[in-house]
Design a protein around this motif. Structure first.
Motif, mmCIF file in Angstrom:
data_model
loop_
_atom_site.group_PDB
_atom_site.id
_atom_site.type_symbol
_atom_site.label_atom_id
_atom_site.label_comp_id
_atom_site.label_asym_id
_atom_site.label_seq_id
_atom_site.Cartn_x
_atom_site.Cartn_y
_atom_site.Cartn_z
ATOM 1 N N GLN A 47 0.629 -1.181 0.100
ATOM 2 C CA GLN A 47 -0.020 0.058 0.042
ATOM 3 C C GLN A 47 0.884 1.308 0.053
ATOM 4 O O GLN A 47 1.895 1.374 0.541
ATOM 5 C CB GLN A 47 -0.899 0.012 1.040
ATOM 6 N N VAL A 48 0.210 2.462 -0.833
ATOM 7 C CA VAL A 48 1.217 3.618 -0.892
ATOM 8 C C VAL A 48 0.144 4.632 -0.646
ATOM 9 O O VAL A 48 -0.796 4.586 -1.035
ATOM 10 C CB VAL A 48 1.619 3.670 -2.241
ATOM 11 N N LYS A 49 0.752 5.436 0.570
ATOM 12 C CA LYS A 49 -0.124 6.636 1.009
ATOM 13 C C LYS A 49 -0.486 7.436 -0.319
ATOM 14 O O LYS A 49 0.026 7.783 -1.329
ATOM 15 C CB LYS A 49 0.849 7.502 1.638
ATOM 16 N N GLY A 50 -1.900 7.644 -0.359
ATOM 17 C CA GLY A 50 -2.489 8.531 -1.489
ATOM 18 C C GLY A 50 -2.827 7.582 -2.686
ATOM 19 O O GLY A 50 -3.518 8.146 -3.650
ATOM 20 N N HIS A 51 -2.373 6.299 -2.717
ATOM 21 C CA HIS A 51 -2.621 5.607 -3.929
ATOM 22 C C HIS A 51 -3.084 4.164 -3.371
ATOM 23 O O HIS A 51 -2.521 3.093 -3.687
ATOM 24 C CB HIS A 51 -1.536 5.643 -5.009
ATOM 25 N N SER A 52 -4.043 3.917 -2.480
ATOM 26 C CA SER A 52 -4.602 2.707 -1.799
ATOM 27 C C SER A 52 -5.003 1.766 -2.928
ATOM 28 O O SER A 52 -5.513 2.118 -4.032
ATOM 29 C CB SER A 52 -5.734 3.196 -1.120
ATOM 30 N N VAL A 71 -6.557 0.399 -8.442
ATOM 31 C CA VAL A 71 -5.568 1.282 -8.166
ATOM 32 C C VAL A 71 -5.630 2.682 -8.832
ATOM 33 O O VAL A 71 -5.992 3.023 -9.717
ATOM 34 C CB VAL A 71 -4.074 0.763 -8.775
ATOM 35 N N SER A 72 -5.650 3.857 -7.924
ATOM 36 C CA SER A 72 -6.184 4.975 -8.272
ATOM 37 C C SER A 72 -4.741 5.706 -8.950
ATOM 38 O O SER A 72 -3.609 5.650 -8.785
ATOM 39 C CB SER A 72 -6.430 5.758 -7.183
ATOM 40 N N LYS A 73 -5.086 6.448 -10.229
ATOM 41 C CA LYS A 73 -4.165 6.934 -10.848
ATOM 42 C C LYS A 73 -3.922 8.247 -10.384
ATOM 43 O O LYS A 73 -2.862 9.134 -10.712
ATOM 44 C CB LYS A 73 -4.512 7.277 -12.664
ATOM 45 N N VAL A 74 -4.770 8.889 -9.446
ATOM 46 C CA VAL A 74 -4.878 10.271 -8.996
ATOM 47 C C VAL A 74 -4.507 10.108 -7.635
ATOM 48 O O VAL A 74 -4.967 9.382 -6.868
ATOM 49 C CB VAL A 74 -6.141 10.878 -9.010
ATOM 50 N N THR A 75 -3.658 10.986 -6.974
ATOM 51 C CA THR A 75 -3.153 10.865 -5.662
ATOM 52 C C THR A 75 -4.565 11.543 -4.744
ATOM 53 O O THR A 75 -5.045 12.257 -5.045
ATOM 54 C CB THR A 75 -2.207 11.938 -5.248
ATOM 55 N N VAL A 76 -4.974 10.521 -3.738
ATOM 56 C CA VAL A 76 -6.177 10.668 -3.302
ATOM 57 C C VAL A 76 -5.907 11.490 -2.060
ATOM 58 O O VAL A 76 -5.023 11.140 -1.112
ATOM 59 C CB VAL A 76 -6.672 9.455 -2.728
ATOM 60 N N GLU A 77 -6.466 12.790 -1.952
ATOM 61 C CA GLU A 77 -6.062 13.672 -0.777
ATOM 62 C C GLU A 77 -7.386 14.184 0.129
ATOM 63 O O GLU A 77 -7.164 14.876 0.885
ATOM 64 C CB GLU A 77 -5.370 14.993 -1.162
ATOM 65 N N SER A 78 -8.432 13.892 -0.174
ATOM 66 C CA SER A 78 -9.556 14.282 0.620
ATOM 67 C C SER A 78 -10.624 13.011 0.777
ATOM 68 O O SER A 78 -10.582 12.163 0.055
ATOM 69 C CB SER A 78 -10.494 15.461 -0.238
ATOM 70 N N SER A 79 -11.428 13.192 1.947
ATOM 71 C CA SER A 79 -12.155 12.303 2.118
ATOM 72 C C SER A 79 -13.371 12.144 1.128
ATOM 73 O O SER A 79 -13.841 11.286 0.931
ATOM 74 C CB SER A 79 -12.558 12.413 3.771
ATOM 75 N N ARG A 80 -13.687 13.230 0.569
ATOM 76 C CA ARG A 80 -14.843 13.092 -0.307
ATOM 77 C C ARG A 80 -14.458 12.470 -1.710
ATOM 78 O O ARG A 80 -15.204 11.671 -2.026
ATOM 79 C CB ARG A 80 -15.378 14.699 -0.717
#
Length: 182
Positions: A47-52, A71-80
């Motif tokens: 697991q990688v922070k921002g790319h769970s 796998v997300s191509k975008v860094t996840v930075e918000s709960s929404r």
């Protein structure tokens, strides 16, 4: 299609909905007893922070077959963003995979032997949409997932089409100045 499926790769773009709802998944599909199993296990355990990396689920404890990891191509930075990605889009990907089985793109008898990696692109502006229509978002990501799998399993586009159309296709985001230089 009972032959071994080592690895197939495909992509799709489905747009046409409100801002932020377009989907552009990239998929890799293969037998879990080969390189796909190694890649799948590595992604799940690393697991990688921002790319769970999460399994595609129909609901909180209903994993689909073939086993599918997102796998997300975008860094996840918000709960929404997380809630949209790990809710509506996760369910859409899961349903798109099952649609591909139902449509015959993935052989039903191989559902327990294959693994799928779906690299998901969810536009970050989706979080700015006050009245986000989750049904439209779901339908677009479901369709794009099934389409990417179809293209992977059918080897589309084929090399003859690519060679014939190479000079006719211009990348949507290709930025060339009037002088012909980048």
């Amino acid at each position: 299609m009972s032959d071994k499926i080592y690895m197939r790769v495909g992509e799709a773009l489905v747009a046409g909905g409100p801002a932020g709802t377009a989907a552009e998944p990239e998929v890799a599909i293969g037998e879990m007893s080969g390189p796909m199993g190694t890649a799948f296990g590595t992604l799940l355990g690393d697991q990688v922070k921002g790319h769970s990396r999460v399994l595609a689920l129909l609901n909180t404890d209903v994993m689909i077959r073939p086993a599918t990891i997102m796998v997300s191509k975008v860094t996840v930075e918000s709960s929404r963003y997380t809630n949209i990605l790990m809710g509506t889009v996760q369910a859409a990907v899961a349903n798109g995979v099952l649609d591909a089985v139902r449509n015959g793109d993935i052989p039903k008898e191989k559902a327990n032997d294959l693994g799928i990696i779906v690299s998901v692109w969810l536009n970050p502006i989706v979080v700015e949409q006050k009245d986000l229509d989750h049904r439209i978002l779901f339908n677009i990501h479901r369709e794009a997932t099934a389409k990417a799998i179809h293209k992977a399993m059918s080897h589309e586009p084929d090399i003859d089409w690519l060679l014939e159309n190479q000079e006719k296709i211009v990348h949507k985001y290709f930025q060339m100045g009037l002088d012909g230089k980048l």
